[in-house]
Design a protein around this motif. Sequence first.
Motif, short mmCIF file in Angstrom:
data_model
loop_
_atom_site.label_atom_id
_atom_site.label_comp_id
_atom_site.label_asym_id
_atom_site.label_seq_id
_atom_site.Cartn_x
_atom_site.Cartn_y
_atom_site.Cartn_z
N TYR A 224 -2.50 11.27 -4.16
CA TYR A 224 -2.54 10.28 -3.08
C TYR A 224 -1.13 9.98 -2.59
N GLU B 280 -6.69 13.54 3.52
CA GLU B 280 -6.62 12.77 2.28
C GLU B 280 -7.61 13.30 1.24
N ALA C 6 -6.56 14.91 -2.35
CA ALA C 6 -7.03 14.28 -3.59
C ALA C 6 -7.83 15.24 -4.46
N THR D 177 -4.48 12.61 -9.88
CA THR D 177 -5.11 12.19 -8.62
C THR D 177 -4.29 11.13 -7.92
N ASP D 178 -3.71 10.21 -8.67
CA ASP D 178 -2.86 9.18 -8.06
C ASP D 178 -1.58 9.80 -7.50
#
Length: 439
Positions: free
Chosen positions: A55, A108, A112, A51-52
């Motif tokens: 981003y 976004e 994500a 997930t990071d």
Amino acid sequence: MSLKVCKFGGTSMADGNIIAGVKKIIESDASRRFVVVSAPGKRFSGDIKITDLLYGCFAELKKCGTCKQAFAPIRARFVSIVKELGLDFDIQTVLDETQKRIDEECSEDFTASRGEYLSARVVAEVLGAKFIDAQDVVFFTADGALDGEKSYKAIASAVAGCERAVMPGYYGVDADGKVKTFSRGGSDISGAVVARAVNATLYENWTDVSGFLACDPRIVDSPKRIKSLSYKELRELSYMGANVLHGDSIFPVRRANIPICIKNTFRPDDEGTLILPSNRYVSGGNIVTGVAGKKNFSVIFIEKSHMNSETGFVRKVLSVVEEAGIPIEHIPSGIDTMSIVISSDALEGKLEQIIEGIKTAVQPDNIRVTENVALIATVGHGMSSSVGTSARLFNAIASADINIKMIDQGSSELNIVVGVNDSDYEKCIKAIYSEFFGS
């Protein structure tokens, strides 16, 4: 007949070998029919969660118009997972489509959400189960809240007749049909939504710990495991920083009285922690169930003579804070005093505005701000029926030579919250734990 919904967290999706273990867990119990998965988490210290990385993809997309370079490590990770599992699955095509959609959507939330989407595609292949895309069955209202009834009906219809189904957690669609995510950790909520939709007898939440612990193991060595707790106790502990389970995940299952069991993917035979509705909860005999807390709060102290007889005083003060768009944590008060406890992060850049607003609104005799305050909650159903609990709590804190800056007890007598200096946070939790659980 038993029917279980299983949610597997990021550590359970970290690599192909762990997912193979997840497959064994699911297939070991025929009642584990519906599965919700998170995006792959860290495989080792220093690793980056998917997930990071996603981003990061969105950041590159905004800067360069494409996420191709930032998407490369995500592609490599899923190719590796499929290879480790020995799957005959064209993951490259799925990844190509995903990268293209990220570029096209330029959202976004959509970006994500792709970690969960890809995880669910892989796990559905592993299990030979039906894949159900969350964007087809999980809905949010125009104001961003979960549209529970619409979601429950759509999920129930989608899984009808399925022997087994897999759904990605963490996202759904908003009122305009655009992908929208829950807050981080929101796959816990997704699992609860599915459990409610199919009227499950149990919602199993699989993670990397064997249930809730009575306090943070980073502060107290080997704290005791909580065998069972109520929905209300879970909410209190989760709100104060016990992050094993997202605190909002109880809402979908609470009305249907569906228990939640926290289980360990890496120690599946461990008993775990059972979270029960109040009408099924029986205390294990402990006065206190758990201790949790958070640092970095500010306390705005307001003093004015005859405050208690001034109509609308509290409303005027709270209106000032509301207009600044800041949530309030606690409001301890006396006859001529009132304190507002707010997260220091939320106050950043707005403190002077709020102070001046309060001065204008209520003309206090005195107003001051105390910063670097930690809040610590001692939680347990047994506290309300046990004489002397407060005395034991405060004596333990005093014996540790800690100054209490604030006390707030809920009307339900389920918890007592104390405010201490940030520097005394760890020492205070140790003192409370030692008093009620032993050293």
